[in-house]
Design a protein around this motif. Sequence first.
Motif, mmCIF file in Angstrom:
data_model
loop_
_atom_site.group_PDB
_atom_site.id
_atom_site.type_symbol
_atom_site.label_atom_id
_atom_site.label_comp_id
_atom_site.label_asym_id
_atom_site.label_seq_id
_atom_site.Cartn_x
_atom_site.Cartn_y
_atom_site.Cartn_z
ATOM 1 N N VAL A 6 0.832 -1.195 0.000
ATOM 2 C CA VAL A 6 0.000 0.000 0.000
ATOM 3 C C VAL A 6 0.869 1.248 0.000
ATOM 4 C CG1 VAL A 6 -1.716 1.305 1.302
ATOM 5 C CG2 VAL A 6 -1.897 -1.166 1.135
ATOM 6 N N ASP A 7 0.548 2.159 -0.914
ATOM 7 C CA ASP A 7 1.271 3.420 -1.000
ATOM 8 C C ASP A 7 0.974 4.284 0.214
ATOM 9 O OD1 ASP A 7 2.259 2.715 -3.469
ATOM 10 O OD2 ASP A 7 0.650 3.704 -4.572
ATOM 11 N N SER A 8 1.958 5.060 0.613
ATOM 12 C CA SER A 8 1.746 6.085 1.630
ATOM 13 C C SER A 8 1.116 7.306 0.980
ATOM 14 C CB SER A 8 3.082 6.465 2.267
ATOM 15 O OG SER A 8 2.970 7.652 3.014
ATOM 16 N N PHE A 9 0.417 8.118 1.794
ATOM 17 C CA PHE A 9 -0.105 9.378 1.284
ATOM 18 C C PHE A 9 0.969 10.464 1.252
ATOM 19 C CE2 PHE A 9 -4.221 7.450 2.201
ATOM 20 C CZ PHE A 9 -4.980 7.896 1.124
ATOM 21 N N PHE A 10 2.111 10.192 1.836
ATOM 22 C CA PHE A 10 3.229 11.131 1.737
ATOM 23 C C PHE A 10 4.096 10.700 0.567
ATOM 24 C CE2 PHE A 10 7.575 12.528 2.847
ATOM 25 C CZ PHE A 10 7.346 13.895 2.913
ATOM 26 N N GLN A 11 3.906 11.368 -0.565
ATOM 27 C CA GLN A 11 4.570 10.987 -1.820
ATOM 28 C C GLN A 11 5.230 12.204 -2.449
ATOM 29 O OE1 GLN A 11 4.998 8.021 -2.944
ATOM 30 N NE2 GLN A 11 3.530 6.795 -1.805
ATOM 31 N N PRO A 12 6.337 12.689 -1.893
ATOM 32 C CA PRO A 12 6.973 13.898 -2.437
ATOM 33 C C PRO A 12 7.541 13.712 -3.835
ATOM 34 C CG PRO A 12 8.339 12.898 -0.737
ATOM 35 C CD PRO A 12 7.026 12.185 -0.700
ATOM 36 N N ARG A 13 7.636 12.495 -4.326
ATOM 37 C CA ARG A 13 8.144 12.262 -5.680
ATOM 38 C C ARG A 13 7.044 12.277 -6.738
ATOM 39 N NH1 ARG A 13 12.779 7.511 -5.097
ATOM 40 N NH2 ARG A 13 14.102 8.622 -3.593
ATOM 41 N N ARG A 14 5.799 12.441 -6.299
ATOM 42 C CA ARG A 14 4.695 12.443 -7.252
ATOM 43 C C ARG A 14 4.146 13.855 -7.407
ATOM 44 N NH1 ARG A 14 1.581 6.777 -5.568
ATOM 45 N NH2 ARG A 14 3.276 5.421 -6.289
ATOM 46 N N PHE A 15 3.889 14.232 -8.650
ATOM 47 C CA PHE A 15 3.399 15.574 -8.952
ATOM 48 C C PHE A 15 2.070 15.838 -8.267
ATOM 49 C CE2 PHE A 15 0.661 18.237 -11.633
ATOM 50 C CZ PHE A 15 1.381 19.419 -11.593
ATOM 51 N N ALA A 16 1.201 14.808 -8.201
ATOM 52 C CA ALA A 16 -0.124 14.984 -7.595
ATOM 53 C C ALA A 16 -0.008 15.441 -6.144
ATOM 54 C CB ALA A 16 -0.917 13.680 -7.678
ATOM 55 N N PHE A 17 0.997 14.963 -5.437
ATOM 56 C CA PHE A 17 1.174 15.350 -4.039
ATOM 57 C C PHE A 17 1.443 16.845 -3.932
ATOM 58 C CE2 PHE A 17 4.016 16.123 -0.425
ATOM 59 C CZ PHE A 17 3.251 15.612 0.617
ATOM 60 N N TRP A 18 2.329 17.368 -4.766
ATOM 61 C CA TRP A 18 2.669 18.786 -4.693
ATOM 62 C C TRP A 18 1.551 19.672 -5.232
ATOM 63 C CZ3 TRP A 18 6.024 19.946 -1.336
ATOM 64 C CH2 TRP A 18 7.061 19.063 -1.037
ATOM 65 N N LEU A 19 0.790 19.159 -6.191
ATOM 66 C CA LEU A 19 -0.389 19.894 -6.654
ATOM 67 C C LEU A 19 -1.385 20.040 -5.518
ATOM 68 C CD1 LEU A 19 -2.105 21.203 -8.847
ATOM 69 C CD2 LEU A 19 -2.876 18.905 -9.522
ATOM 70 N N LEU A 20 -1.572 18.958 -4.756
ATOM 71 C CA LEU A 20 -2.478 19.024 -3.610
ATOM 72 C C LEU A 20 -1.973 20.032 -2.570
ATOM 73 C CD1 LEU A 20 -4.925 17.949 -2.032
ATOM 74 C CD2 LEU A 20 -3.441 16.151 -1.133
ATOM 75 N N ILE A 21 -0.679 19.999 -2.279
ATOM 76 C CA ILE A 21 -0.105 20.924 -1.313
ATOM 77 C C ILE A 21 -0.295 22.373 -1.764
ATOM 78 C CG2 ILE A 21 2.028 21.683 -0.201
ATOM 79 C CD1 ILE A 21 0.884 19.055 0.860
ATOM 80 N N MET A 22 -0.114 22.630 -3.059
ATOM 81 C CA MET A 22 -0.304 23.980 -3.578
ATOM 82 C C MET A 22 -1.753 24.437 -3.404
ATOM 83 S SD MET A 22 0.074 25.416 -7.456
ATOM 84 C CE MET A 22 -1.499 24.675 -7.887
ATOM 85 N N LEU A 23 -2.697 23.560 -3.700
ATOM 86 C CA LEU A 23 -4.109 23.905 -3.541
ATOM 87 C C LEU A 23 -4.453 24.159 -2.077
ATOM 88 C CD1 LEU A 23 -5.718 21.345 -6.024
ATOM 89 C CD2 LEU A 23 -5.516 23.819 -6.331
ATOM 90 N N LEU A 24 -3.879 23.366 -1.183
ATOM 91 C CA LEU A 24 -4.140 23.561 0.239
ATOM 92 C C LEU A 24 -3.561 24.890 0.723
ATOM 93 C CD1 LEU A 24 -3.514 20.015 1.796
ATOM 94 C CD2 LEU A 24 -5.641 21.021 0.940
ATOM 95 N N ALA A 25 -2.374 25.227 0.251
ATOM 96 C CA ALA A 25 -1.747 26.491 0.673
ATOM 97 C C ALA A 25 -2.562 27.689 0.188
ATOM 98 C CB ALA A 25 -0.320 26.557 0.145
ATOM 99 N N ASN A 26 -2.980 27.655 -1.072
ATOM 100 C CA ASN A 26 -3.791 28.745 -1.605
ATOM 101 C C ASN A 26 -5.138 28.834 -0.881
ATOM 102 O OD1 ASN A 26 -1.892 29.527 -3.491
ATOM 103 N ND2 ASN A 26 -2.706 28.217 -5.103
#
Length: 397
Positions: A17-37
Amino acid sequence: MTTLDKPPATVRGPVGVDSFFQPRRFAFWLLIMLLANGLFSVATELYQGSQVVPVTVLLGLFVWTLYTAIPLWFFHHELDLFAQHPPLGFVLAFAYGSLGAIYLAGPANTAFLSVLSKTVSPEFSEEWGAAIVGPTTEETLKILGVILLVLIARTQFRTLLAAASIGALVGLGFQISEDLSYTLSNGLSYSSTDEIAPVLQIVLVRGILSGLWSHALFTSIAAIGVGYFMSRRAKPFGVRLAVAAGFFLIAWTFHFFWNSPLLMPDGVVGIFLRGLPLFILGALLWWLAGRDEATTLIAVADAYVGDDLITPEERHALGSLRSRRKLRRQARKQHGRKAGRIYHELQRKQLHLVMQYGQTGPGPKADQDAFEVRILRDRYETATAKTPGTARAASPS
């Protein structure tokens, strides 16, 4: 075969099972950007509102935080849904709904309403805008959040219930953030200087009367389709996509009718009559998702877990909340409250053990969980042995 047909009752092996902490995946950073905004947008709105109606803002934050804690407690202590994903998954889901989706929905709704006013008429937009725009933009943005979480941790979504629980948290986050925004707007436009009444009004209308059939239920229904798409890999791609689209359409349709002027009865009774069909459908779909989850859990338990860890009676009850409650009631009735609490803890650890085997198979983590199950079993047997007039037992009879 039905839309929610059961998977085969066999286990081919752990999937990892994948972790939800995936700094190597673009989707993770897209989510972080949306949360910050979204965080910046929501914080700015609340700060500006606090300069005018500080009591409304502070009371609104307190009340809606408390309102959020109630379903989260229910999820954790009654439905055992927090065993579906690690805590980070639920945190990200709720955060996306309350920050990311709400940040995108505001300008999207405004733009769409403007298009309706210009292409049809301002009167049409005023009457039908909420019914057309709300479901289209909001359901799309919320389910995109579920899909984004799938792209971050693909193998977390192995059952319908796993997807539904994440969808419910996305919808709940959106609902709470939207309710807080309505609370602020009501306070700013209130006819008197009273800053408490606007909060109580919104809590009554949007929290109590409309809360059962709002965004959390809409998004969980749509997310079941995502769960089907992810868990039914043996089905043709077109079938899985059609089912996912169908569940999204169900959520959209109920949201449309909820906002529609076609169904606008006044009063408390009218609100319940409008929401009751949605609540019944949602309960049915969650029940079917629970049956799907039970099939998977029992198959994993049969493949990996011996009767010394989970008895046949407990194995049969593993995937049924009602059956697990029945065993807990028997434990309390026969051996007292302390034994009942220990048995409840044992059930939760058994559930965690089975899910661990389903995720990683035999290994150090599963061995640790099995060790903790044995400790709880010993504690329970010790507690039952001390009960006057009873014999030692592995589980309630």
